[in-house]
Structures are given as C-alpha cells and as structure tokens.
Design a protein around this motif. Structure first.
Motif, PDB file in Angstrom:
ATOM      1  N   HIS A   1     -41.100 -44.657 -50.542  1.00 41.71           N
ATOM      2  CA  HIS A   1     -40.995 -43.278 -51.005  1.00 41.71           C
ATOM      3  C   HIS A   1     -41.326 -42.334 -49.850  1.00 41.71           C
ATOM      4  CE1 HIS A   1     -40.259 -44.206 -55.206  1.00 41.71           C
ATOM      5  NE2 HIS A   1     -41.253 -45.081 -55.184  1.00 41.71           N
ATOM      6  N   PRO A   2     -40.996 -41.068 -49.971  1.00 39.89           N
ATOM      7  CA  PRO A   2     -41.225 -40.123 -48.874  1.00 39.89           C
ATOM      8  C   PRO A   2     -42.667 -40.102 -48.367  1.00 39.89           C
ATOM      9  CG  PRO A   2     -39.790 -39.130 -50.512  1.00 39.89           C
ATOM     10  CD  PRO A   2     -40.240 -40.431 -51.087  1.00 39.89           C
ATOM     11  N   GLU A   3     -43.632 -40.269 -49.268  1.00 41.41           N
ATOM     12  CA  GLU A   3     -45.029 -40.211 -48.826  1.00 41.41           C
ATOM     13  C   GLU A   3     -45.399 -41.360 -47.891  1.00 41.41           C
ATOM     14  OE1 GLU A   3     -45.294 -41.524 -53.282  1.00 41.41           O
ATOM     15  OE2 GLU A   3     -43.958 -40.338 -51.998  1.00 41.41           O
ATOM     16  N   ASP A   4     -44.669 -42.475 -47.968  1.00 38.82           N
ATOM     17  CA  ASP A   4     -44.936 -43.585 -47.052  1.00 38.82           C
ATOM     18  C   ASP A   4     -44.628 -43.189 -45.615  1.00 38.82           C
ATOM     19  OD1 ASP A   4     -45.627 -45.247 -49.232  1.00 38.82           O
ATOM     20  OD2 ASP A   4     -43.507 -45.716 -49.572  1.00 38.82           O
ATOM     21  N   PHE A   5     -43.590 -42.398 -45.421  1.00 36.53           N
ATOM     22  CA  PHE A   5     -43.218 -41.927 -44.096  1.00 36.53           C
ATOM     23  C   PHE A   5     -44.156 -40.804 -43.643  1.00 36.53           C
ATOM     24  CE2 PHE A   5     -39.543 -43.962 -45.879  1.00 36.53           C
ATOM     25  CZ  PHE A   5     -38.944 -44.614 -44.808  1.00 36.53           C
ATOM     26  N   ALA A   6     -44.474 -39.897 -44.555  1.00 39.14           N
ATOM     27  CA  ALA A   6     -45.372 -38.791 -44.214  1.00 39.14           C
ATOM     28  C   ALA A   6     -46.746 -39.300 -43.797  1.00 39.14           C
ATOM     29  CB  ALA A   6     -45.502 -37.845 -45.408  1.00 39.14           C
ATOM     30  N   PHE A   7     -47.176 -40.408 -44.386  1.00 40.51           N
ATOM     31  CA  PHE A   7     -48.489 -40.986 -44.098  1.00 40.51           C
ATOM     32  C   PHE A   7     -48.659 -41.297 -42.615  1.00 40.51           C
ATOM     33  CE2 PHE A   7     -51.147 -44.803 -43.596  1.00 40.51           C
ATOM     34  CZ  PHE A   7     -52.308 -44.412 -44.228  1.00 40.51           C
ATOM     35  N   HIS A   8     -47.579 -41.674 -41.942  1.00 36.41           N
ATOM     36  CA  HIS A   8     -47.680 -42.130 -40.554  1.00 36.41           C
ATOM     37  C   HIS A   8     -47.397 -41.038 -39.526  1.00 36.41           C
ATOM     38  CE1 HIS A   8     -48.593 -46.378 -40.996  1.00 36.41           C
ATOM     39  NE2 HIS A   8     -47.824 -46.374 -42.066  1.00 36.41           N
ATOM     40  N   LEU A   9     -47.195 -39.806 -39.957  1.00 38.92           N
ATOM     41  CA  LEU A   9     -47.045 -38.714 -38.993  1.00 38.92           C
ATOM     42  C   LEU A   9     -48.373 -38.487 -38.280  1.00 38.92           C
ATOM     43  CD1 LEU A   9     -44.924 -36.235 -41.136  1.00 38.92           C
ATOM     44  CD2 LEU A   9     -44.118 -37.722 -39.274  1.00 38.92           C
ATOM     45  N   ALA A  10     -48.302 -38.225 -36.985  1.00 40.59           N
ATOM     46  CA  ALA A  10     -49.523 -38.063 -36.195  1.00 40.59           C
ATOM     47  C   ALA A  10     -50.335 -36.865 -36.667  1.00 40.59           C
ATOM     48  CB  ALA A  10     -49.172 -37.901 -34.723  1.00 40.59           C
ATOM     49  N   GLU A  11     -51.643 -36.994 -36.524  1.00 39.79           N
ATOM     50  CA  GLU A  11     -52.551 -35.916 -36.902  1.00 39.79           C
ATOM     51  C   GLU A  11     -53.025 -35.124 -35.680  1.00 39.79           C
ATOM     52  OE1 GLU A  11     -54.826 -37.396 -40.830  1.00 39.79           O
ATOM     53  OE2 GLU A  11     -55.358 -38.522 -39.023  1.00 39.79           O
ATOM     54  N   CYS A  12     -52.502 -35.456 -34.496  1.00 43.35           N
ATOM     55  CA  CYS A  12     -52.875 -34.744 -33.276  1.00 43.35           C
ATOM     56  C   CYS A  12     -51.635 -34.556 -32.408  1.00 43.35           C
ATOM     57  CB  CYS A  12     -53.947 -35.503 -32.497  1.00 43.35           C
ATOM     58  SG  CYS A  12     -53.377 -37.095 -31.834  1.00 43.35           S
ATOM     59  N   GLU A  13     -51.720 -33.662 -31.437  1.00 36.20           N
ATOM     60  CA  GLU A  13     -50.571 -33.368 -30.595  1.00 36.20           C
ATOM     61  C   GLU A  13     -50.323 -34.435 -29.541  1.00 36.20           C
ATOM     62  OE1 GLU A  13     -50.603 -29.455 -28.953  1.00 36.20           O
ATOM     63  OE2 GLU A  13     -51.289 -28.526 -30.821  1.00 36.20           O
ATOM     64  N   GLN A  14     -51.281 -35.337 -29.352  1.00 36.15           N
ATOM     65  CA  GLN A  14     -51.113 -36.386 -28.340  1.00 36.15           C
ATOM     66  C   GLN A  14     -50.022 -37.392 -28.721  1.00 36.15           C
ATOM     67  OE1 GLN A  14     -54.801 -38.321 -27.029  1.00 36.15           O
ATOM     68  NE2 GLN A  14     -55.938 -36.743 -28.133  1.00 36.15           N
ATOM     69  N   ALA A  15     -49.764 -37.546 -30.007  1.00 40.60           N
ATOM     70  CA  ALA A  15     -48.921 -38.649 -30.482  1.00 40.60           C
ATOM     71  C   ALA A  15     -47.824 -38.148 -31.409  1.00 40.60           C
ATOM     72  CB  ALA A  15     -49.789 -39.672 -31.211  1.00 40.60           C
ATOM     73  N   ASP A  16     -46.829 -39.013 -31.603  1.00 43.67           N
ATOM     74  CA  ASP A  16     -45.767 -38.757 -32.570  1.00 43.67           C
ATOM     75  C   ASP A  16     -46.100 -39.360 -33.934  1.00 43.67           C
ATOM     76  OD1 ASP A  16     -43.868 -37.547 -30.649  1.00 43.67           O
ATOM     77  OD2 ASP A  16     -43.827 -39.557 -29.787  1.00 43.67           O
ATOM     78  N   LEU A  17     -46.720 -40.540 -33.898  1.00 38.44           N
ATOM     79  CA  LEU A  17     -47.024 -41.283 -35.121  1.00 38.44           C
ATOM     80  C   LEU A  17     -48.423 -41.859 -35.045  1.00 38.44           C
ATOM     81  CD1 LEU A  17     -43.700 -43.352 -35.353  1.00 38.44           C
ATOM     82  CD2 LEU A  17     -44.259 -41.326 -36.709  1.00 38.44           C
ATOM     83  N   ARG A  18     -49.030 -42.040 -36.207  1.00 36.25           N
ATOM     84  CA  ARG A  18     -50.275 -42.801 -36.241  1.00 36.25           C
ATOM     85  C   ARG A  18     -49.968 -44.187 -36.796  1.00 36.25           C
ATOM     86  NH1 ARG A  18     -54.246 -41.150 -41.238  1.00 36.25           N
ATOM     87  NH2 ARG A  18     -52.694 -40.863 -42.865  1.00 36.25           N
ATOM     88  N   GLN A  19     -50.619 -45.175 -36.251  1.00 34.24           N
ATOM     89  CA  GLN A  19     -50.367 -46.567 -36.598  1.00 34.24           C
ATOM     90  C   GLN A  19     -50.800 -46.890 -38.030  1.00 34.24           C
ATOM     91  OE1 GLN A  19     -53.716 -48.455 -35.804  1.00 34.24           O
ATOM     92  NE2 GLN A  19     -53.021 -50.533 -35.387  1.00 34.24           N
ATOM     93  N   GLY A  20     -51.856 -46.240 -38.503  1.00 33.21           N
ATOM     94  CA  GLY A  20     -52.373 -46.490 -39.848  1.00 33.21           C
ATOM     95  C   GLY A  20     -53.496 -45.516 -40.131  1.00 33.21           C
ATOM     96  N   ASN A  21     -54.538 -46.026 -40.776  1.00 34.98           N
ATOM     97  CA  ASN A  21     -55.738 -45.214 -40.979  1.00 34.98           C
ATOM     98  C   ASN A  21     -56.953 -46.073 -40.687  1.00 34.98           C
ATOM     99  OD1 ASN A  21     -55.803 -46.895 -43.184  1.00 34.98           O
ATOM    100  ND2 ASN A  21     -55.855 -45.283 -44.731  1.00 34.98           N
ATOM    101  N   THR A  22     -58.128 -45.581 -40.992  1.00 29.65           N
ATOM    102  CA  THR A  22     -59.354 -46.313 -40.648  1.00 29.65           C
ATOM    103  C   THR A  22     -59.805 -47.256 -41.755  1.00 29.65           C
ATOM    104  OG1 THR A  22     -60.705 -44.487 -41.476  1.00 29.65           O
ATOM    105  CG2 THR A  22     -60.137 -44.461 -39.133  1.00 29.65           C
TER     106      THR A  22
END
Length: 419
Positions: A329-350
């Motif tokens: 679903h769309p939220e699965d893709f939104a989940f991996h958007l980067a939370e900082c300007e250094q990156a394009d994507l985040r690998q996961g969460n903590t």
C-alpha cells in the motif's frame, strides 16, 4: 512410514504411491514428503561418507508414462532439495561465503548452469557497495569474505520468459552493531536460506532442462559480523542505483545485501524477453507472526496485473506447499522516505520488524524504491514485473531438518510449464 523404515534399519525401501482423483499431484507430494527424513547432513556425508539409504524405490500405481514422469520429477526435486538444504542448514564456517561458492561450483560442474563468482573485494565495494558494507567487518577475515554467485541458464528454443532470482545469503547474522541478544542468535546460520532456495531452484533447472526460458540467479553471500570495521546506524551509503540510503538498524541487513545485485538484475531485465524479477529472503520476524510457516509473496503493479501471485498460489495448493499473498500500500513506500536531507531513503527504523506496523511489507517497497524498479510500474514506458518473497521461518525450526519452502512451488510454477 519412511521414518519407521529407517528406524528398522531398512536401506532400500520401496515407496508405493497411490493416485487420487481430487489431488492430481498426490503421488509426487507423497514422494517429496519421503525425502525429508532421508536427507543426510552435508558434514556427515563429508566426514563419514555416509548416507541413510542405499536407494529409495518408487512404484506409481498407474501406467508406465505416469511412473516415468514421477521418477523424473522426484529425481529433480531430490537434487534440488539437497543443494538447498546443504547451503541453508550447514553451519557458518563450513558454509562461509567462499565455501558456498566452492560448493555451488562443484554442484553444477559439467551441468547446464553457468556459474560465475565475483570474489574480488574491490569489485564488490565498487559495484555492490551496500553488500560490501554488510560484509565490512567480516572482510578482515579471508575465510569470511563476501561472494556474489551468478547462476545462468539458457534453455533450448526461443526464449519466452526470463526470470531473475536474487537470494539473501547471510551466512550468520549477529545483528551487527545492533546485536541479537537473549538467545536469538541460535539458528541464524539459516539466514542464508534465500540463497539456498536460489541454488535449489537452479539445480531443478539443471536436471529438468526446461525449454524456452532464460534464468539468472544471484546468491548474495555475506557474513554480518561485529567488529571495528562493522557498518553502523547513522551511516549514509550510496547504492548502485545512485540512491543514498540512511542506515537505521544494522540487523535489517538482508534488504541491503540484496539491493545492489537486484539493481544489476533490473539493468539486465530491461534488455530481456518478458522478464520477471524476484527477491527471496528470510527477511522479517513480522512475516512469521503474520503467516507462520508459510512464505508471503508481494507483487508490484506489473506483476499483479499479470495475475502471477494468484496463479502461483493455486500452484502451491496443488503441489502441497501453500503460499500466502500479501499486498503493498502507499504507506509502505512513504515509510522509507528519508527523514533528513543527507539521504533519499531510510533503510528501516530503530524497531524490530515484529514491533513495526506492516513490518514485512515495507521492505518490499524499499527494494523497489532503492533499486529504481518503482520507476518501471504499469504506467511507465517499460514496465517490469517484480515479486518479493519473504520466507520468514517457512523452512521450519532449527535444528530440525528444513523444508525447502517455497522451492516446490517456485519450481512447479516457473519451471514445470516449460518441461
């Protein structure tokens, strides 16, 4: 019954299979079930030159054609299961990445599969940077250095379908700097079971020699070790696709290990005939909580439009190895958007996947985004079919003999139609 025969010391039992009008594959499924207790572990075979049986006889109650076909399929699956179990079950030293490569080269020697091994660590660092990052600490030990194993088969006749299958091959998963505790390391030698299934899949192809297909497999063999060179959270690593990946959790290493080889497979798929890309991995505990001992498949748009998931689910039911369908679903893709300007994507969460909402679906979205497969959806000029298979714990509990799951279904769904 086979277990009882083994306990009685029988060395050459005869298995008589009976047809069933409701279940056309009942005889094959019965024979495949008999192969589980017959398997002798690789280390026992190597150290003692020992097998549990001299031979297993098959007698199909039917015409000679049925018996001949059953024998052919059981022989192919038996060889396939052996490769899968040898790679998947055997411990992290005997099946360290270089030794997996040696084993695979031997398993396919003089056969129909071309095996190519990338063992130059400078090449792996340059072309597969995220795979190199996961293996960074292990790379200091020569016996543990990464290997990317490429398997290729080109069948007789004009190619109608091309399959690219990428398998997770983490020979032992410590969790890296986010280390596993509380006994959760036990059984982590099976974190290479995705690559084990890829090896088994190609062994079935090697034996059956299907026509009109091309198949390419990547076994991504690494060791997620802890040490002064280990990759850590907070790193931002640029992938083969050019996407910058922010590392949140070093225990989410499987998606990183497969990412760059998947990107390479995507590059090849753009030039292939009717391609379908797959990733196969023991990726998340969340999948185990969701589906137990059944694998989950997740299609992208083009794969879903082809109806593949439904088709292969029906095949799994027919061959006694059910597989579950899970949707993105769309939220699965939104989940991996980067939370900082250094990156394009985040690998996961903590958090671990079992404590993450939609914990087994989001990695499939991540792999699409990070490899740029998401740029080849149904509305693109060049759509690409992609299916992620999260095996969870469908191979069963360590250290019992594993079930090569979903190997039966994959061979039945992709290979047998071309035999």
């Amino acid at each position: 019954m086979v277990c009882r025969a083994l306990s009685a010391g029988v060395k050459s039992p005869l298995l008589v299979t009976l047809p069933n009008s409701r279940f056309p594959n009942a005889e094959l499924v019965a024979a495949l079930g008999a192969l589980t207790p017959v398997y002798t572990p690789l280390n026992v075979r190597e150290e003692e030159n020992k097998q549990k049986l001299h031979q297993l006889g098959l007698l199909a109650v039917g015409d000679s054609d049925t018996s001949s076909q059953l024998e052919k399929l059981v022989s192919a699956y038996d060889a396939s299961f052996t490769v899968c179990r040898d790679v998947g079950e055997t411990g992290p030293e005997r099946m360290a990445p270089p030794r997996v490569a040696e084993y695979i080269q031997g398993a396919f020697a003089n056969g129909n599969i071309k095996v190519t091994v990338v063992d130059d660590q400078s090449v792996i660092l340059k072309d597969f940077p995220l795979m190199a990052a996961v293996n960074r600490a292990a790379n200091a030990v020569k016996e543990h250095q990464a290997r990317l194993i490429r398997l290729e088969y080109v069948g007789e006749g004009e190619t109608q379908d091309t399959f690219f299958v990428v398998g997770k091959g983490v020979t032992i998963d410590t969790g890296g700097c986010d280390l596993k505790t509380g006994g959760h390391m036990f059984g982590m030698c099976r974190d290479k079971y995705g690559s084990a299934v890829v090896g088994g899949f190609f062994k079935a192809i090697d034996v059956l020699k299907p026509k009109n297909i091309k198949a390419v497999g990547y076994m991504c063999m690494v060791r997620n070790s802890i040490g002064s060179r280990a990759y850590t959270c907070d790193e931002v690593i640029t992938s083969r696709s050019g996407k910058r990946i922010h590392i949140y959790n070093t225990d989410a290493e499987g998606r990183l290990t497969m990412l760059d080889p998947l990107t390479l497979a995507k590059e090849e798929a753009l030039k292939a005939k009717n391609p379908h890309l797959f990733t196969v991995a023991t990726l998340t505990g969340h999948e185990v909580l969701s589906y137990g001992y059944y694998a989950a498949i997740m299609d992208n748009g083009p794969a879903k439009a082809s109806g593949w998931a439904r088709k292969v689910q029906e095949v799994g039911d027919e061959f006694g190895q059910p597989i579950e369908i899970s949707r993105l679903h769309p939220e699965d893709f939104a989940f991996h958007l980067a939370e900082c300007e250094q990156a394009d994507l985040r690998q996961g969460n903590t958090k671990p996947s079992v404590a993450t909402l939609r914990g087994h679906q989001t990695p499939a979205a991540f792999l699409q985004m990070a490899s740029r497969i998401d740029e080849h959806g149904t509305d693109s000029a060049h759509p690409l079919k992609y299916t992620h298979i999260d095996m969870g714990g469908c191979e069963g509990d360590h250290p019992s003999v594993s079930f090569p799951n979903p190997l039966v279904t994959l061979v039945a769904g992709l290979v047998l139609p071309h035999v």
